[in-house]
Motif scaffolding. Structure first.
Motif, PDB file in Angstrom:
ATOM      1  N   UNK A 147       0.914  -1.358  -0.140  1.00 29.26           N
ATOM      2  CA  UNK A 147       0.148  -0.027  -0.063  1.00 29.26           C
ATOM      3  C   UNK A 147       0.894   0.991   0.142  1.00 29.26           C
ATOM      4  N   UNK A 148       0.809   1.888  -1.204  1.00 33.05           N
ATOM      5  CA  UNK A 148       1.710   3.170  -1.266  1.00 33.05           C
ATOM      6  C   UNK A 148       3.129   2.844  -0.838  1.00 33.05           C
ATOM      7  N   UNK A 149       3.620   1.731  -1.653  1.00 26.64           N
ATOM      8  CA  UNK A 149       4.835   1.329  -1.639  1.00 26.64           C
ATOM      9  C   UNK A 149       5.475   0.554  -0.260  1.00 26.64           C
ATOM     10  N   UNK A 150       4.618   0.208   0.652  1.00 29.06           N
ATOM     11  CA  UNK A 150       5.136  -0.336   1.754  1.00 29.06           C
ATOM     12  C   UNK A 150       4.025  -1.542   2.169  1.00 29.06           C
ATOM     13  N   UNK A 151       4.778  -2.506   2.478  1.00 29.92           N
ATOM     14  CA  UNK A 151       3.912  -3.758   3.070  1.00 29.92           C
ATOM     15  C   UNK A 151       2.976  -3.469   4.074  1.00 29.92           C
ATOM     16  N   UNK A 152       1.935  -4.011   4.047  1.00 30.05           N
ATOM     17  CA  UNK A 152       1.196  -3.600   5.228  1.00 30.05           C
ATOM     18  C   UNK A 152       0.487  -4.880   5.716  1.00 30.05           C
ATOM     19  N   UNK A 153       0.082  -5.108   7.082  1.00 36.40           N
ATOM     20  CA  UNK A 153      -0.471  -6.182   7.564  1.00 36.40           C
ATOM     21  C   UNK A 153      -1.966  -5.782   7.811  1.00 36.40           C
ATOM     22  N   UNK A 154      -2.828  -6.823   7.850  1.00 35.90           N
ATOM     23  CA  UNK A 154      -4.128  -6.578   8.270  1.00 35.90           C
ATOM     24  C   UNK A 154      -4.635  -7.536   9.401  1.00 35.90           C
ATOM     25  N   UNK A 155      -5.378  -7.129  10.254  1.00 30.98           N
ATOM     26  CA  UNK A 155      -6.066  -7.909  11.480  1.00 30.98           C
ATOM     27  C   UNK A 155      -7.445  -8.429  10.753  1.00 30.98           C
ATOM     28  N   UNK A 156      -7.512  -9.727  10.757  1.00 29.60           N
ATOM     29  CA  UNK A 156      -8.978 -10.369  10.420  1.00 29.60           C
ATOM     30  C   UNK A 156      -9.818 -10.470  11.589  1.00 29.60           C
ATOM     31  N   UNK A 157     -10.959  -9.640  11.285  1.00 27.46           N
ATOM     32  CA  UNK A 157     -12.001  -9.467  12.484  1.00 27.46           C
ATOM     33  C   UNK A 157     -13.019 -10.409  11.859  1.00 27.46           C
ATOM     34  N   UNK A 158     -13.819 -10.867  13.007  1.00 25.97           N
ATOM     35  CA  UNK A 158     -15.056 -11.928  12.814  1.00 25.97           C
ATOM     36  C   UNK A 158     -15.882 -11.648  13.769  1.00 25.97           C
ATOM     37  N   UNK A 159     -17.332 -11.693  13.351  1.00 20.64           N
ATOM     38  CA  UNK A 159     -18.680 -11.810  14.159  1.00 20.64           C
ATOM     39  C   UNK A 159     -19.417 -12.944  13.733  1.00 20.64           C
TER      40      UNK A 159
END
Length: 165
Positions: A147-159
């Protein structure tokens, strides 16, 4: 103090405002991997018609929520991914919580047992909102995308629904 808005179904009449709010979230940098809002046609085609809502103050869209199928495989028929966005000037008024409640009601009425989302760890407001709505973090996807030239993490959320399943 009552809400100064109503939540109702998203319609094509809302397209311009919905996409403007989406662009605002994109521009802030911690809401999505997207770098540009789609056309209304693409947005409309990618979201489930019965599971998208807007919060309205008169005719002004304050925020929106929409869900997409995670897979076309029948075993995932009860699992959707959602996004929720609020106009910067409407934040702090409970709009996002009201939109999530509407989404949860519609998905449960349709037999959907899991609503999920990927959230950047830096998006503290979104994480707190989702926790209040009964979501939990079920995992971290490290360096899942650039994202915009840098690696990003995401948190997977669940309900998980308490009434479906």
């Amino acid at each position: 103090m009552g809400a100064e808005y109503v939540v109702g179904p998203m319609a094509a009449d809302h397209a311009e405002q919905v996409l403007a709010i989406y662009r605002s979230g994109i521009d802030e940098g911690d809401a999505t991997f997207e770098t540009a809002a789609p056309t209304w046609e693409a947005f409309d085609a990618g979201r489930l018609p019965g599971h998208r809502f807007v919060a309205l103050d008169g005719t002004r869209v304050l925020g929106w929520v929409a869900a997409s199928a995670v897979s076309d495989r029948c075993v995932y028929a009860g699992v959707v991914e959602h996004s929720v966005y609020v106009h910067p000037e409407a934040r702090g008024r409970g709009v996002a919580g009201a939109l999530l409640r509407a989404l949860i009601e519609s998905t449960e009425a349709a037999g959907i047992w899991t609503v999920q989302s990927g959230v950047f760890p830096e998006n503290a407001a979104s994480l707190a909102l989702h926790e209040r709505a009964g979501f939990r973090v079920i995992g971290r996807r490290e360096r899942v995308g650039r994202h915009h030239g840098r690696w990003r993490d995401t948190l997977l959320l669940e309900r998980r629904s308490r009434i479906v399943g």
